[in-house]
Design a protein around this motif. Sequence first.
Motif, PDB file in Angstrom:
ATOM      1  N   THR A  30      -1.819  16.583  -3.779  1.00 45.88           N
ATOM      2  CA  THR A  30      -0.547  15.972  -3.426  1.00 45.88           C
ATOM      3  C   THR A  30      -0.833  14.603  -2.840  1.00 45.88           C
ATOM      4  O   THR A  30      -1.909  14.368  -2.270  1.00 45.88           O
ATOM      5  CB  THR A  30       0.217  16.856  -2.421  1.00 45.88           C
ATOM      6  N   LEU A  31       0.108  13.674  -2.955  1.00 45.75           N
ATOM      7  CA  LEU A  31      -0.091  12.329  -2.416  1.00 45.75           C
ATOM      8  C   LEU A  31       1.255  11.704  -2.081  1.00 45.75           C
ATOM      9  O   LEU A  31       2.314  12.214  -2.453  1.00 45.75           O
ATOM     10  CB  LEU A  31      -0.869  11.452  -3.397  1.00 45.75           C
ATOM     11  N   GLY A  32       1.212  10.604  -1.332  1.00 47.05           N
ATOM     12  CA  GLY A  32       2.429   9.899  -0.958  1.00 47.05           C
ATOM     13  C   GLY A  32       3.359  10.712  -0.082  1.00 47.05           C
ATOM     14  O   GLY A  32       4.568  10.500  -0.084  1.00 47.05           O
ATOM     15  N   ASN A  33       2.796  11.651   0.711  1.00 50.88           N
ATOM     16  CA  ASN A  33       3.638  12.534   1.516  1.00 50.88           C
ATOM     17  C   ASN A  33       4.262  11.793   2.687  1.00 50.88           C
ATOM     18  O   ASN A  33       3.587  11.086   3.426  1.00 50.88           O
ATOM     19  CB  ASN A  33       2.817  13.709   2.036  1.00 50.88           C
ATOM     20  N   CYS A  34       5.560  12.004   2.865  1.00 58.54           N
ATOM     21  CA  CYS A  34       6.293  11.289   3.910  1.00 58.54           C
ATOM     22  C   CYS A  34       6.834  12.286   4.930  1.00 58.54           C
ATOM     23  O   CYS A  34       6.079  12.893   5.662  1.00 58.54           O
ATOM     24  CB  CYS A  34       7.390  10.442   3.277  1.00 58.54           C
TER      25      CYS A  34
ATOM     26  N   ASN B 113       1.104  15.673   7.527  1.00 61.42           N
ATOM     27  CA  ASN B 113       0.765  15.130   6.213  1.00 61.42           C
ATOM     28  C   ASN B 113       0.270  13.689   6.362  1.00 61.42           C
ATOM     29  O   ASN B 113       0.453  13.053   7.398  1.00 61.42           O
ATOM     30  CB  ASN B 113       1.928  15.230   5.227  1.00 61.42           C
ATOM     31  N   HIS B 114      -0.385  13.198   5.339  1.00 59.25           N
ATOM     32  CA  HIS B 114      -1.002  11.869   5.372  1.00 59.25           C
ATOM     33  C   HIS B 114      -0.462  11.065   4.193  1.00 59.25           C
ATOM     34  O   HIS B 114      -0.707  11.388   3.037  1.00 59.25           O
ATOM     35  CB  HIS B 114      -2.524  11.997   5.299  1.00 59.25           C
ATOM     36  N   GLU B 115       0.256   9.988   4.509  1.00 63.39           N
ATOM     37  CA  GLU B 115       1.044   9.328   3.468  1.00 63.39           C
ATOM     38  C   GLU B 115       0.221   8.419   2.573  1.00 63.39           C
ATOM     39  O   GLU B 115       0.325   8.475   1.353  1.00 63.39           O
ATOM     40  CB  GLU B 115       2.186   8.538   4.105  1.00 63.39           C
ATOM     41  N   TYR B 116      -0.558   7.521   3.146  1.00 58.70           N
ATOM     42  CA  TYR B 116      -1.305   6.566   2.334  1.00 58.70           C
ATOM     43  C   TYR B 116      -2.455   6.014   3.161  1.00 58.70           C
ATOM     44  O   TYR B 116      -2.624   6.356   4.341  1.00 58.70           O
ATOM     45  CB  TYR B 116      -0.390   5.431   1.840  1.00 58.70           C
ATOM     46  N   THR B 117      -3.264   5.146   2.570  1.00 59.87           N
ATOM     47  CA  THR B 117      -4.443   4.599   3.236  1.00 59.87           C
ATOM     48  C   THR B 117      -4.441   3.074   3.168  1.00 59.87           C
ATOM     49  O   THR B 117      -3.845   2.473   2.277  1.00 59.87           O
ATOM     50  CB  THR B 117      -5.732   5.121   2.575  1.00 59.87           C
ATOM     51  N   ASN B 118      -5.152   2.467   4.120  1.00 60.18           N
ATOM     52  CA  ASN B 118      -5.393   1.024   4.110  1.00 60.18           C
ATOM     53  C   ASN B 118      -6.905   0.825   4.216  1.00 60.18           C
ATOM     54  O   ASN B 118      -7.458   0.713   5.315  1.00 60.18           O
ATOM     55  CB  ASN B 118      -4.673   0.333   5.263  1.00 60.18           C
ATOM     56  N   GLU B 119      -7.563   0.785   3.071  1.00 61.33           N
ATOM     57  CA  GLU B 119      -9.021   0.695   3.043  1.00 61.33           C
ATOM     58  C   GLU B 119      -9.544  -0.606   3.649  1.00 61.33           C
ATOM     59  O   GLU B 119     -10.691  -0.663   4.097  1.00 61.33           O
ATOM     60  CB  GLU B 119      -9.524   0.860   1.606  1.00 61.33           C
ATOM     61  N   ASN B 120      -8.708  -1.634   3.702  1.00 61.47           N
ATOM     62  CA  ASN B 120      -9.155  -2.900   4.290  1.00 61.47           C
ATOM     63  C   ASN B 120      -9.380  -2.785   5.787  1.00 61.47           C
ATOM     64  O   ASN B 120     -10.160  -3.550   6.361  1.00 61.47           O
ATOM     65  CB  ASN B 120      -8.137  -4.006   4.013  1.00 61.47           C
ATOM     66  N   LEU B 121      -8.678  -1.857   6.442  1.00 65.63           N
ATOM     67  CA  LEU B 121      -8.915  -1.584   7.857  1.00 65.63           C
ATOM     68  C   LEU B 121      -9.960  -0.500   8.054  1.00 65.63           C
ATOM     69  O   LEU B 121     -10.684  -0.502   9.055  1.00 65.63           O
ATOM     70  CB  LEU B 121      -7.619  -1.128   8.535  1.00 65.63           C
TER      71      LEU B 121
ATOM     72  N   LEU C 268       0.802  -1.216   0.000  1.00 66.91           N
ATOM     73  CA  LEU C 268       0.000   0.000   0.000  1.00 66.91           C
ATOM     74  C   LEU C 268       0.839   1.273   0.000  1.00 66.91           C
ATOM     75  O   LEU C 268       0.425   2.285  -0.551  1.00 66.91           O
ATOM     76  CB  LEU C 268      -0.929   0.003   1.214  1.00 66.91           C
ATOM     77  N   LYS C 269       2.009   1.231   0.619  1.00 64.88           N
ATOM     78  CA  LYS C 269       2.833   2.434   0.727  1.00 64.88           C
ATOM     79  C   LYS C 269       3.703   2.637  -0.495  1.00 64.88           C
ATOM     80  O   LYS C 269       3.814   3.761  -1.002  1.00 64.88           O
ATOM     81  CB  LYS C 269       3.702   2.367   1.986  1.00 64.88           C
ATOM     82  N   CYS C 270       4.364   1.575  -0.965  1.00 65.94           N
ATOM     83  CA  CYS C 270       5.342   1.765  -2.046  1.00 65.94           C
ATOM     84  C   CYS C 270       5.152   0.785  -3.196  1.00 65.94           C
ATOM     85  O   CYS C 270       6.073   0.579  -3.992  1.00 65.94           O
ATOM     86  CB  CYS C 270       6.756   1.661  -1.501  1.00 65.94           C
ATOM     87  N   ALA C 271       3.930   0.203  -3.307  1.00 68.41           N
ATOM     88  CA  ALA C 271       3.640  -0.727  -4.403  1.00 68.41           C
ATOM     89  C   ALA C 271       4.646  -1.871  -4.457  1.00 68.41           C
ATOM     90  O   ALA C 271       5.045  -2.326  -5.529  1.00 68.41           O
ATOM     91  CB  ALA C 271       3.579   0.014  -5.741  1.00 68.41           C
ATOM     92  N   SER C 272       5.082  -2.333  -3.275  1.00 68.10           N
ATOM     93  CA  SER C 272       6.014  -3.464  -3.152  1.00 68.10           C
ATOM     94  C   SER C 272       7.253  -3.284  -4.029  1.00 68.10           C
ATOM     95  O   SER C 272       7.715  -4.206  -4.694  1.00 68.10           O
ATOM     96  CB  SER C 272       5.306  -4.778  -3.490  1.00 68.10           C
ATOM     97  N   GLN C 273       7.814  -2.072  -3.982  1.00 72.66           N
ATOM     98  CA  GLN C 273       8.938  -1.763  -4.855  1.00 72.66           C
ATOM     99  C   GLN C 273      10.147  -2.665  -4.600  1.00 72.66           C
ATOM    100  O   GLN C 273      10.870  -3.047  -5.526  1.00 72.66           O
ATOM    101  CB  GLN C 273       9.345  -0.299  -4.689  1.00 72.66           C
ATOM    102  N   CYS C 274      10.360  -3.029  -3.319  1.00 69.93           N
ATOM    103  CA  CYS C 274      11.511  -3.890  -3.021  1.00 69.93           C
ATOM    104  C   CYS C 274      11.382  -5.239  -3.715  1.00 69.93           C
ATOM    105  O   CYS C 274      12.372  -5.820  -4.162  1.00 69.93           O
ATOM    106  CB  CYS C 274      11.642  -4.087  -1.515  1.00 69.93           C
TER     107      CYS C 274
ATOM    108  N   GLN D 259     -12.491  15.879   8.061  1.00 69.12           N
ATOM    109  CA  GLN D 259     -11.930  15.188   9.212  1.00 69.12           C
ATOM    110  C   GLN D 259     -10.435  14.972   9.026  1.00 69.12           C
ATOM    111  O   GLN D 259      -9.912  15.043   7.907  1.00 69.12           O
ATOM    112  CB  GLN D 259     -12.636  13.835   9.400  1.00 69.12           C
ATOM    113  N   PHE D 260      -9.760  14.677  10.123  1.00 70.40           N
ATOM    114  CA  PHE D 260      -8.330  14.400  10.087  1.00 70.40           C
ATOM    115  C   PHE D 260      -8.066  13.173   9.219  1.00 70.40           C
ATOM    116  O   PHE D 260      -8.770  12.166   9.307  1.00 70.40           O
ATOM    117  CB  PHE D 260      -7.833  14.154  11.507  1.00 70.40           C
ATOM    118  N   GLY D 261      -7.036  13.250   8.371  1.00 72.04           N
ATOM    119  CA  GLY D 261      -6.767  12.195   7.406  1.00 72.04           C
ATOM    120  C   GLY D 261      -6.105  10.977   8.023  1.00 72.04           C
ATOM    121  O   GLY D 261      -5.884  10.884   9.236  1.00 72.04           O
ATOM    122  N   TYR D 262      -5.786  10.019   7.157  1.00 70.45           N
ATOM    123  CA  TYR D 262      -5.258   8.722   7.583  1.00 70.45           C
ATOM    124  C   TYR D 262      -3.731   8.716   7.542  1.00 70.45           C
ATOM    125  O   TYR D 262      -3.108   9.513   6.840  1.00 70.45           O
ATOM    126  CB  TYR D 262      -5.814   7.636   6.664  1.00 70.45           C
ATOM    127  N   ASN D 263      -3.133   7.827   8.287  1.00 72.18           N
ATOM    128  CA  ASN D 263      -1.676   7.581   8.291  1.00 72.18           C
ATOM    129  C   ASN D 263      -0.861   8.865   8.325  1.00 72.18           C
ATOM    130  O   ASN D 263      -0.064   9.165   7.420  1.00 72.18           O
ATOM    131  CB  ASN D 263      -1.287   6.694   7.113  1.00 72.18           C
TER     132      ASN D 263
END
Length: 695
Positions: free
Chosen positions: A282-286, A195-203, A25-31, A169-173
Amino acid sequence: MALIDLPLLMKDATRGKRSAVTCALKCASQCAVGPCNHSDNLTFRDIASSALSRRTVIGGSTAALAIALGGTQGAFADPGNGNGNGKGNGNGTGKGKGHGDDKGKSGALAPNGTKLRFEAIAPVDYTVDEFTVAEGFTWEPVIRWGDPLFADAPEFDWNAQSAEAQKQQFGYNNDYTEIQEIPGSHGKRAVMFVNHEYTNENLMLPPETDEDDRIEIGMAAHGLTVVELERKNKNFAYSYVQGAELNRRILLDHEFALTGPASGGNLLKTVEDPTGTTVMGTLGNCAGGLTPWGTLLSGEENFHGYFRTPGTSAAEKRYGLADKATARGWEAKHDRFDARNEGYENEPNRFGYIVEVDPFDPTSTPRKHTSLGRFKHEGANVILAEDGRAVAYSGDDEVFDYLYKFVSRDTYVEGDRAHNLTLLENGDLFVAKFAGNSPAAEIDGSGEVPADGAFDGTGEWLPLVVGGESAVPGFTVEEVLVNTRLAADAVGPTKMDRCEDVEPSAHSRRVYVACTNNSGRGTAGKAPADEANPRSENRDGHIVEIDEQGDQTSTGFAWNLLMVCGDPAQGDTTYFSEFPVEKVSPISCPDNLAFDSVGNLWISTDGAPSGIGYGDGLFRVTLDGEARGRVEQFLSVPRDGETCGPIIHDQDRTAFVSVQHPGEDGTWGSQLSYFPDYDGMGPKPSVIQVLPQRG
């Protein structure tokens, strides 16, 4: 399907230490996909033999220099003497249960005279769903995901979420966090940026959530938040103020201005923005940083995971952009997230920058500064050079990528905020090349310290843009600033082990670089270990210390490793600037950095659970004197959580952290964390304040 099919994504799970869900969810499994950097630029070993010894530059190692700068107080304590406890009390307040006082403990030392005294806690098992703090301290949530920000914003409802509600409302992550006192408030009011980096919709969402609603809610949970805080006095925790004047959510449908030399160029134009000067959201903010003029910087990091592209060009491959469905599927509903669509080919080029926000002006337009380059920015931190120019350091958070420095064209003017707001729009951009002073045979990938007693050497800032002109043959200025990775490859910098947060110290002016890890270092077909990255299959990471030798605008520097992380008790090869390894708190995967008021370094970690078996936490590191390299753990975050955005107000004996993705490996129907409220519903990423227990 309404929710993300994580089992499918987890087939491409990372080789590293992070949860496979987080990676997806955060880095599209880049590793798992593999490094984007396949350049054949010179390796560290190729240049080490010709490197000038840094000892000839500064007359001794940085370690020796630092030890001469100051002392510390008290005898060295063994790690883990503290017995702090932080499990939530189940009544919705999330208060900790730390007990006792924080004075007079044998291990409660005060490096450099800080008022924040504590005994280091023992490491906490990564499966424990508790927020654990040092003895004598307690904790309070400042704000949680879903808390209403505006006077008419709806209260959060787990079973009735909507995009319109989430926008208020306050964002996720929550990740990078900064707090500034509001002038004239006598310490009782402040403004906080998150800032809010990403989301986990399953939770976040019930499985039956409509697909379109899932997309819109997830998009609304990204972005940035500005919110006012208040407290009775410094002895009390901050609370956020609903409906306050400065409260603001900055979302994907809000306008951002593109600044700098690449603004208006052909590489940034789209069918919706034919001028190439304005981008929505903006998105993916760290991580991020506070500027000397009071604005906030935020780094757009893993933007590649939000776009589907043809994936055929060298630039797309270098940034990890590919022709495959993204985890969240935004491209199925919004044309701009599918760069295969005519007119949207450049949309990914409009992300991957440093964003600047003025938290004191809710009507201001946030800006993306092309002059600092486009890559997977962890963040950026600014220090004023001796001549008044603004110098910003930034790491590209991917294995085998680079460390960068920006030097502004213009100089800071005290009291002229309008002028200072333009400082990051034009300047020179550099990328770092390191050289060591030890024989290559002594750097064998084991992490063993070379014969001279330190990992150290010299370095050079290689120019990419100087004086408004490209310094890279074959690249225009626009190409350097939009395809910065390709331009950097061409000049031969050093491939690093994930440069994350990069923080200059206002006390020493030394610069600290958190290299989080790199499981591919020294493996087949990958760059070998070198003195700046001395461990093959680097699971635990390390910290680089840079000395610009009195001039932050210099093109040469000295460097050493402050620490090579791990757990000595588990047999890991570690190094803590010659401090006894048996007297440090074990630490793995350094991520975000901060300093307290007297210059001690604080490190938050990301990824420790599946490596050394402990939860992520916040650690203090003594930088000077005979205790240089001592690591003391102050707190540990709940199960699956990451410690982000540390803020240290040691004069008030308090600290703040953002807790990101607690309970990440759970699902809506099988939650693994109930932080911070422990009410049986599910986890909420939150900003937490730690302060001395009263009474």
